[in-house]
Write an enzyme that holds these catalytic residues in place. Structure first.
Site, PDB file in Angstrom:
ATOM      1  N   GLN A 264      15.128 -93.907 134.971  1.00 58.85           N
ATOM      2  CA  GLN A 264      16.027 -93.581 133.843  1.00 58.85           C
ATOM      3  C   GLN A 264      17.735 -93.761 134.316  1.00 58.85           C
ATOM      4  O   GLN A 264      18.204 -94.112 133.414  1.00 58.85           O
ATOM      5  CB  GLN A 264      15.739 -92.340 133.504  1.00 58.85           C
ATOM      6  N   HIS A 267      19.731 -96.910 133.811  1.00 57.36           N
ATOM      7  CA  HIS A 267      19.794 -97.676 132.248  1.00 57.36           C
ATOM      8  C   HIS A 267      21.276 -97.514 132.048  1.00 57.36           C
ATOM      9  O   HIS A 267      21.820 -98.634 131.605  1.00 57.36           O
ATOM     10  CB  HIS A 267      19.247 -96.371 131.273  1.00 57.36           C
ATOM     11  N   GLU A 332      12.927 -86.791 126.097  1.00 55.66           N
ATOM     12  CA  GLU A 332      12.439 -87.893 125.413  1.00 55.66           C
ATOM     13  C   GLU A 332      11.249 -88.310 126.184  1.00 55.66           C
ATOM     14  O   GLU A 332      10.250 -88.564 125.707  1.00 55.66           O
ATOM     15  CB  GLU A 332      13.473 -89.030 125.727  1.00 55.66           C
ATOM     16  N   HIS A 333      11.324 -88.318 127.756  1.00 57.94           N
ATOM     17  CA  HIS A 333       9.893 -88.779 128.468  1.00 57.94           C
ATOM     18  C   HIS A 333       9.871 -87.558 129.194  1.00 57.94           C
ATOM     19  O   HIS A 333      10.659 -87.004 129.942  1.00 57.94           O
ATOM     20  CB  HIS A 333      10.227 -89.834 129.229  1.00 57.94           C
ATOM     21  N   ASP A 366       7.313 -97.742 128.972  1.00 56.19           N
ATOM     22  CA  ASP A 366       8.478 -98.607 128.393  1.00 56.19           C
ATOM     23  C   ASP A 366       7.955-100.129 128.165  1.00 56.19           C
ATOM     24  O   ASP A 366       8.527-100.800 127.435  1.00 56.19           O
ATOM     25  CB  ASP A 366       9.612 -98.844 129.584  1.00 56.19           C
ATOM     26  N   HIS A 425      10.043 -78.978  79.036  1.00 56.67           N
ATOM     27  CA  HIS A 425       8.900 -79.063  80.079  1.00 56.67           C
ATOM     28  C   HIS A 425       7.878 -78.485  79.417  1.00 56.67           C
ATOM     29  O   HIS A 425       6.690 -78.951  79.543  1.00 56.67           O
ATOM     30  CB  HIS A 425       9.513 -78.568  81.363  1.00 56.67           C
TER      31      HIS A 425
END
Length: 435
Positions: A264, A267, A332-333, A366, A425
């Site tokens: 990670q 990235h 996230e992970h 991934d 109504h």
């Protein structure tokens, strides 16, 4: 990188909450200069169409386009790229696509209905969106996995037309990305990017059809543009930097865990890698592995900055305490690298994707495990889910009243409508009541 480059925290420390808050802090896409620039681009594309798209593409991507036809890529170009790439890469793309498609086919929602005793029918009709746009980073960056993860769920959902935009700075295009588009079944491809591509998808131009939803990752200008057009079109999410949180009991090879963290960190500088463990000796071993393995990476400078700025090795009291902290972070992970990980699964409330066991590297998710890699970041896993087929399907309610149903429901609606002071109504419902 040295051993003091990644912060060490202890959940038992009195100031841990403050340290954790500082660790998790991240500046979003809210930037006045960016927002002003993006607003101008959106307005220009909305009013001038293709001409504005060409102007911004030439300026930002250093191209020499003269007409819209030059940024429209034919299907034959995708097929040609698929033929050009090495057979090993084609086989890997096809294998990944097959797994992603098989997983997402199980997400398809079907229409349903039921009939009440008086003959009234209620239900829900599921229909796919008509047009979806996917944004894929381009140029020197090559993210064919992003093509598969965004396009395949849309096609499985039954979307009529999947339009892909990918920038081609200096006229560079990745054959892998184009080949992935061919395999995923992309219907249209335009070699444009940035906020101008988002604007073209949201508003439509003479050449780019307006879409119903825009998905896919991009830089801060793309993210800001997606936020700005939300409401005119749907979007998937405003994604932050990639994150991994690993929980380990100390029984996994420290090199494995270190490389998972590095996967990670490489990235970008803002990516976040965190390890939770009750085993201090294991945390020390992983830190030593990080020192050694980092030097072997081509992107070691990026990874080193990520680890130093946003990474952490955190000592916790127990695996149960680690699970509780993971729910607080909502990563996230989430890797649960422990003995018998399934015993903890029910306790995990907030995570984009959960990787169970010592052999389940996040990197598999991934590319080719099957589940989508477009995941909620920055704590939004508390209320958001991975991209899926359901993101490209709409739900319409079905109400079909029998005469008896209109009578019984009308009496209830009449009373409630008058309680709200809405006489039309009440009368609309009453007209169908049997007095």
């Amino acid at each position: 990188m040295t051993t003091d480059s990644i912060r060490r925290l202890n959940a038992a420390d009195s100031d841990f909450d403050a340290q954790l808050e500082q660790l998790l802090a991240w500046e979003s896409v809210a930037d006045t200069h960016v927002e002003t620039t993006v607003a101008d681009i959106l307005q220009q594309v909305r009013s001038r169409g293709d001409a504005a798209v060409i102007e911004y593409t030439n300026r930002f991507d250093r191209r020499q386009l003269n007409s819209a036809g030059e940024f429209c890529l034919a299907q034959s170009a995708l097929a040609a790229a698929l033929e050009r790439i090495p057979s090993a890469e084609r086989e890997a793309l096809e294998a990944a696509a097959e797994r992603v498609r098989a997983y997402h086919q199980r997400q398809r929602q079907e229409s349903w209905r039921y009939e009440e005793a008086d003959g009234t029918v209620l239900g829900q009709q599921i229909t796919p969106m008509e047009r979806v746009g996917i944004y894929v980073p381009g140029g020197k960056a090559s993210y064919p996995s992003s093509v598969l993860m965004n396009a395949i769920p849309a096609k499985v959902a039954g979307v009529d037309c999947v339009t892909m935009v990918v920038p081609a700075p200096d006229d560079q295009l990745s054959d892998l990305v184009l080949a992935a588009a061919a395999i995923a079944g992309v219907d249209q491809l335009f070699t444009i990017g940035g906020a101008q591509a988002v604007a073209a998808l949201a508003y439509g131009t003479e050449s780019v059809p307006k879409v119903d939803k825009i998905v896919g990752p991009g830089n801060i200008f793309v993210a800001a543009a997606k936020r700005a057009v939300f409401g005119r079109v749907a979007i998937d999410m405003i994604a932050g930097p990639s994150e991994i949180l690993v929980i380990c009991d100390g029984g996994t090879d420290p090199d494995w865990i270190a490389m998972d963290l590095l996967s990670q960190a490489e990235h970008d500088q803002q990516a976040q890698s965190i390890l939770l463990s009750p085993d201090v000796a294991f945390l020390n071993a992983v830190e030593k592995s990080l020192d050694r393995l980092l030097d072997e990476l081509p992107r070691r400078e990026i990874a080193a900055q990520s680890l130093a700025g946003r990474g952490a090795l955190i000592q916790v009291q127990s695996i149960e305490a680690a699970i509780a902290l993971a729910n607080r972070i909502a990563p996230e992970h989430l890797e649960v690298s422990v003995e018998d990980p399934e015993q903890y699964l029910a306790q995990i409330r907030h995570a984009g994707a959960i990787f169970l066991g010592r052999h389940t590297a996040e990197a598999l998710g991934d590319y080719c495990a099957g589940p989508n890699h477009v995941l909620p970041t920055s704590g939004t896993a508390r209320f958001s889910s991975p991209l899926g087929v359901y993101d490209f399907q709409k739900r319409s309610s079905i109400i079909y009243c029998s005469p008896a149903g209109a009578d019984s429901l009308g009496r209830v609606a009449r009373t409630l409508a008058r309680g709200e002071g809405l006489e039309a109504h009440a009368l609309s419902a009453q007209y169908r009541v049997k007095e």
